[in-house]
Motif scaffolding. Structure first.
Motif, short mmCIF file in Angstrom:
data_model
loop_
_atom_site.label_atom_id
_atom_site.label_comp_id
_atom_site.label_asym_id
_atom_site.label_seq_id
_atom_site.Cartn_x
_atom_site.Cartn_y
_atom_site.Cartn_z
N GLN A 1 0.50 -1.21 0.08
CA GLN A 1 -0.18 -0.09 -0.25
C GLN A 1 1.25 1.52 0.07
N GLY A 2 0.72 1.95 -0.82
CA GLY A 2 1.26 3.09 -0.62
C GLY A 2 2.46 3.66 -2.16
N SER B 1 -6.38 -7.35 -2.80
CA SER B 1 -6.65 -6.62 -1.17
C SER B 1 -6.30 -7.94 -0.75
N PRO C 1 -3.39 0.90 -3.57
CA PRO C 1 -4.51 1.58 -2.87
C PRO C 1 -4.57 0.63 -1.14
N GLU C 2 -4.57 1.36 0.14
CA GLU C 2 -4.24 1.19 0.97
C GLU C 2 -4.86 -0.22 1.49
N GLY C 3 -4.58 -1.09 2.29
CA GLY C 3 -4.91 -2.30 2.32
C GLY C 3 -4.83 -3.69 1.19
N HIS C 4 -4.43 -2.82 0.19
CA HIS C 4 -4.55 -3.89 -1.32
C HIS C 4 -2.69 -4.25 -1.46
N CYS C 5 -2.23 -5.30 -2.47
CA CYS C 5 -1.04 -5.23 -3.28
C CYS C 5 -0.91 -5.38 -4.66
#
Length: 168
Positions: A87-88, A128, A104-108
């Protein structure tokens, strides 16, 4: 041996076994060529890996880890891929609809090591963390391949915000 003793062993053993498989990990066969050369390096070699469930309980996934996850395209299938971005991170994609993406946040962002021969984030986008089921810790079969699986990223796949060529 009495039937009662066997039954008691089964009644105690089965829940303990299920708990270990569900919490700690299990051995799984790796099919296909998408993770070559890290896994299944030869056409006639099939690797079996220990998938460590315990290591992903807190969703502490790092760049370079090889993880098992539920396929976003087919929820009945588990796939194994390398984490390229967390994330980021800003990732230069290979064939995704956007050439550059911020995870996104909470993802890879996951990819197979054998570029072009893998169904990965370049096909379905960021994944996710809730789909991640385990981290591949070591190759347990065949004996000639016994080893811990190193966590690394090829230089060509380092996220843009971490490379010297950062664009943002």
């Amino acid at each position: 041996m009495k039937i009662a003793t066997v039954l008691k062993s089964v009644i105690v053993g089965v829940p303990i076994g299920i708990t270990i498989l569900d919490s700690v990990g299990y051995v799984a066969r790796v099919d296909g060529i998408s993770m070559q050369p890290a896994l299944n390096p030869h056409q006639h070699t099939t690797d079996y890996v220990f998938l460590n469930r315990w290591s992903v309980k807190s969703y502490d996934i790092k760049r370079g880890d090889i993880i098992s996850l539920i396929s976003p395209k087919d929820p009945t299938q588990k796939i194994i891929k390398r984490v390229v971005g967390v994330q980021g991170d800003i990732v230069a994609t290979i064939s995704y609809k956007n050439h550059i993406i911020r995870v996104p946040e909470g993802h890879c962002w996951v990819e197979g090591d054998h570029t072009g021969h893998s169904m990965d984030s370049n096909n379905f986008g960021p994944v996710s963390l809730g789909l991640v089921t385990a981290k591949a810790s070591c190759i347990v079969w065949p004996p000639s391949r016994w080893q811990f699986i190193p966590s690394f990223l090829p230089d060509s796949r380092v996220p843009l915000n971490l490379s010297s060529k950062s664009i943002l």
